[in-house]
Design a protein around this motif. Structure first.
Motif, PDB file in Angstrom:
ATOM      1  N   LEU A  47      53.487  98.367 127.894  1.00  0.00           N
ATOM      2  CA  LEU A  47      51.888  97.257 128.233  1.00  0.00           C
ATOM      3  C   LEU A  47      50.881  97.586 127.588  1.00  0.00           C
ATOM      4  O   LEU A  47      50.627  97.093 126.538  1.00  0.00           O
ATOM      5  N   PHE A  48      50.730  98.819 126.857  1.00  0.00           N
ATOM      6  CA  PHE A  48      50.406  99.402 126.018  1.00  0.00           C
ATOM      7  C   PHE A  48      50.577  98.949 124.409  1.00  0.00           C
ATOM      8  O   PHE A  48      50.142  98.467 123.803  1.00  0.00           O
ATOM      9  N   LEU A  49      51.370  99.108 123.878  1.00  0.00           N
ATOM     10  CA  LEU A  49      52.676  98.833 122.994  1.00  0.00           C
ATOM     11  C   LEU A  49      51.602  97.427 122.699  1.00  0.00           C
ATOM     12  O   LEU A  49      51.712  96.511 121.352  1.00  0.00           O
ATOM     13  N   LEU A  50      52.249  96.044 124.076  1.00  0.00           N
ATOM     14  CA  LEU A  50      51.536  94.813 123.634  1.00  0.00           C
ATOM     15  C   LEU A  50      49.983  94.870 123.465  1.00  0.00           C
ATOM     16  O   LEU A  50      50.169  93.730 122.874  1.00  0.00           O
ATOM     17  N   LEU A  51      49.362  95.211 123.742  1.00  0.00           N
ATOM     18  CA  LEU A  51      48.598  95.417 124.153  1.00  0.00           C
ATOM     19  C   LEU A  51      47.808  96.054 122.646  1.00  0.00           C
ATOM     20  O   LEU A  51      46.440  95.490 122.160  1.00  0.00           O
ATOM     21  N   ILE A  52      48.095  96.834 122.901  1.00  0.00           N
ATOM     22  CA  ILE A  52      48.046  97.073 120.677  1.00  0.00           C
ATOM     23  C   ILE A  52      47.687  96.712 119.732  1.00  0.00           C
ATOM     24  O   ILE A  52      47.572  95.783 118.617  1.00  0.00           O
ATOM     25  N   ALA A  53      49.732  95.564 119.858  1.00  0.00           N
ATOM     26  CA  ALA A  53      49.790  94.481 118.886  1.00  0.00           C
ATOM     27  C   ALA A  53      49.028  93.341 118.715  1.00  0.00           C
ATOM     28  O   ALA A  53      49.573  92.976 117.993  1.00  0.00           O
ATOM     29  N   SER A  54      48.864  93.087 120.212  1.00  0.00           N
ATOM     30  CA  SER A  54      47.423  91.930 120.611  1.00  0.00           C
ATOM     31  C   SER A  54      46.756  92.159 119.938  1.00  0.00           C
ATOM     32  O   SER A  54      46.219  90.822 119.059  1.00  0.00           O
ATOM     33  N   ARG A  55      46.170  92.833 120.142  1.00  0.00           N
ATOM     34  CA  ARG A  55      44.841  93.611 119.374  1.00  0.00           C
ATOM     35  C   ARG A  55      44.922  93.370 117.743  1.00  0.00           C
ATOM     36  O   ARG A  55      44.160  93.077 116.936  1.00  0.00           O
ATOM     37  N   LEU A  56      46.051  93.773 117.257  1.00  0.00           N
ATOM     38  CA  LEU A  56      45.905  94.217 115.867  1.00  0.00           C
ATOM     39  C   LEU A  56      46.431  92.878 115.227  1.00  0.00           C
ATOM     40  O   LEU A  56      45.880  92.240 114.067  1.00  0.00           O
ATOM     41  N   LEU A  57      47.606  91.946 115.501  1.00  0.00           N
ATOM     42  CA  LEU A  57      47.104  90.643 115.366  1.00  0.00           C
ATOM     43  C   LEU A  57      46.189  89.824 115.719  1.00  0.00           C
ATOM     44  O   LEU A  57      45.976  88.468 115.226  1.00  0.00           O
ATOM     45  N   GLY A  58      45.113  90.031 116.389  1.00  0.00           N
ATOM     46  CA  GLY A  58      43.771  89.359 116.435  1.00  0.00           C
ATOM     47  C   GLY A  58      43.705  88.450 117.816  1.00  0.00           C
ATOM     48  O   GLY A  58      43.542  87.116 118.158  1.00  0.00           O
ATOM     49  N   VAL A  59      45.230  88.108 118.462  1.00  0.00           N
ATOM     50  CA  VAL A  59      45.130  87.489 119.571  1.00  0.00           C
ATOM     51  C   VAL A  59      44.128  87.594 120.649  1.00  0.00           C
ATOM     52  O   VAL A  59      43.752  87.054 121.617  1.00  0.00           O
ATOM     53  N   TRP A  60      43.996  89.138 120.806  1.00  0.00           N
ATOM     54  CA  TRP A  60      42.846  89.273 122.207  1.00  0.00           C
ATOM     55  C   TRP A  60      42.158  90.140 121.488  1.00  0.00           C
ATOM     56  O   TRP A  60      42.693  91.171 120.379  1.00  0.00           O
ATOM     57  N   GLY A  61      40.670  90.367 121.351  1.00  0.00           N
ATOM     58  CA  GLY A  61      39.895  90.882 121.592  1.00  0.00           C
ATOM     59  C   GLY A  61      38.899  91.377 122.086  1.00  0.00           C
ATOM     60  O   GLY A  61      39.069  90.541 122.779  1.00  0.00           O
ATOM     61  N   SER A  62      37.965  92.098 121.175  1.00  0.00           N
ATOM     62  CA  SER A  62      36.834  92.510 122.422  1.00  0.00           C
ATOM     63  C   SER A  62      35.671  90.562 121.686  1.00  0.00           C
ATOM     64  O   SER A  62      35.927  90.435 120.716  1.00  0.00           O
ATOM     65  N   HIS A  63      34.684  91.028 123.115  1.00  0.00           N
ATOM     66  CA  HIS A  63      33.680  89.780 122.666  1.00  0.00           C
ATOM     67  C   HIS A  63      32.742  90.381 122.204  1.00  0.00           C
ATOM     68  O   HIS A  63      31.522  90.708 122.487  1.00  0.00           O
TER      69      HIS A  63
END
Length: 63
Positions: A47-63
């Motif tokens: 889960l931690f790696l998924l969150l890091i990867a999605s952040r780096l790919l721009g799928v998930w980020g801060s508002h």
């Protein structure tokens, strides 16, 4: 993405409770408890790696 994160968190909690019940049962195998805790650690790292990867790919980020 939110659903995947929630499912991963639910799986982590279920693995943790499975290990707890394995510890509390008298005469239970300790290998089941170790497997459940190993699964929980693997799910947490995944889960931690998924969150890091999605952040780096721009799928998930801060508002």
């Amino acid at each position: 993405m939110k659903t995947l994160i929630l499912l991963a968190l639910l799986a982590i909690v279920l693995a943790l409770f499975s290990a707890l019940f394995g510890l509390l049962r008298p005469g239970a195998e300790r290998t089941r408890t170790v497997r459940a805790l190993t699964l929980r650690i693997a799910l947490s790292i995944g889960l931690f790696l998924l969150l890091i990867a999605s952040r780096l790919l721009g799928v998930w980020g801060s508002h």
